[in-house]
Design a protein around this motif. Structure first.
Motif, PDB file in Angstrom:
ATOM      1  N   UNK A   1     -15.067  -8.958  24.256  1.00 44.15           N
ATOM      2  CA  UNK A   1     -13.630  -8.747  24.418  1.00 44.15           C
ATOM      3  C   UNK A   1     -13.181  -9.306  25.758  1.00 44.15           C
ATOM      4  N   UNK A   2     -11.889  -9.568  25.860  1.00 48.95           N
ATOM      5  CA  UNK A   2     -11.337 -10.149  27.081  1.00 48.95           C
ATOM      6  C   UNK A   2      -9.979  -9.515  27.357  1.00 48.95           C
ATOM      7  N   UNK A   3      -9.684  -9.323  28.640  1.00 49.13           N
ATOM      8  CA  UNK A   3      -8.356  -8.844  29.053  1.00 49.13           C
ATOM      9  C   UNK A   3      -7.445 -10.053  29.258  1.00 49.13           C
TER      10      UNK A   3
ATOM     11  N   UNK B   1       3.110 -10.391  34.770  1.00 45.26           N
ATOM     12  CA  UNK B   1       4.489 -10.813  35.014  1.00 45.26           C
ATOM     13  C   UNK B   1       5.489 -10.026  34.170  1.00 45.26           C
ATOM     14  N   UNK B   2       4.989  -9.188  33.263  1.00 42.36           N
ATOM     15  CA  UNK B   2       5.900  -8.400  32.418  1.00 42.36           C
ATOM     16  C   UNK B   2       5.380  -6.978  32.275  1.00 42.36           C
TER      17      UNK B   2
ATOM     18  N   UNK C   1      -1.641  -6.089  34.786  1.00 44.23           N
ATOM     19  CA  UNK C   1      -1.846  -6.365  36.200  1.00 44.23           C
ATOM     20  C   UNK C   1      -2.372  -5.167  36.958  1.00 44.23           C
ATOM     21  N   UNK C   2      -2.176  -3.975  36.386  1.00 42.40           N
ATOM     22  CA  UNK C   2      -2.686  -2.740  36.990  1.00 42.40           C
ATOM     23  C   UNK C   2      -3.623  -2.001  36.042  1.00 42.40           C
TER      24      UNK C   2
END
Length: 199
Positions: free
Chosen positions: A165-167, A172-173, A127-128
């Protein structure tokens, strides 16, 4: 994607510079070696567990089906460890995790597998920030990786950029991806997990 399609690779071949040169995977965390916590996240979820290590090989063998060392000496970094794991794998996919993330999510593989789609590589994102050495990769990329390593490239992200490639979002964790690079990091996470486990 089935469990039998995936080899789990734990990267434990570093120098542990920020821990005084100690073998980080064997550092004690909550009464057990760090690597044992990571191994527990993979048991029953992958076809085989392989540890990439460059010292204490006999000790690491008790935590894995196989132990592999870097094909080149001198602590070449995680990209070399990934290549060693790809070369050892007999499955179409390789799940890569570092030895110093004891709180990885239990659904790590299932979420990366769901997110990879038609890509060659799926990388965890909290998320960051991206976590390049928490990833699911096609093992057919091994030959290309060898070619890149031969040029002197050692940056994981630059090699990923050559491929589709994909993130995958793990926002949430986020704290599950905490790396333990120092004694202070270790103490903070031990205290936090102890607090969370209290009724």
């Amino acid at each position: 994607m089935r469990d039998i399609d995936v080899t789990g690779l734990i990267l434990a071949g570093g120098q542990g510079r920020r821990m005084g040169g100690r073998d980080k995977g064997l550092e004690s965390f909550a009464g057990q070696p760090l690597v044992s916590h990571v191994q527990a996240r993979l048991v029953g979820r992958v076809a085989e567990i392989v540890i990439s290590a460059n010292r204490n090989l006999e000790v690491y063998r008790s935590f894995a089906d196989r132990v592999v060392s870097d094909p080149e000496s001198g602590f070449q970094g995680p990209l070399m460890g990934i290549y060693g794991g790809m070369r050892a794998a007999t499955t179409p996919w390789l799940l890569v995790v570092p030895c110093d993330t004891p709180a990885l999510p239990n659904d790590l593989l299932s979420r990366l597998a769901a997110g990879v789609d038609e890509h060659d590589i799926a990388v965890a994102h909290d998320g960051e920030r991206l976590h390049p050495v928490v990833a699911l990769l096609r093992t057919t990329l091994a030959d290309d990786l060898l070619t890149v390593l031969a040029t002197g490239e050692r940056k994981v992200g630059r090699w990923y950029a050559r491929h589709a490639w994909v993130a995958v979002d793990f926002g949430d964790s986020r704290e599950a991806f905490t790396n333990l690079n120092t004694e202070d990091d270790k103490r903070r996470l031990e205290a936090r997990l102890q607090e969370e486990s209290r009724p």
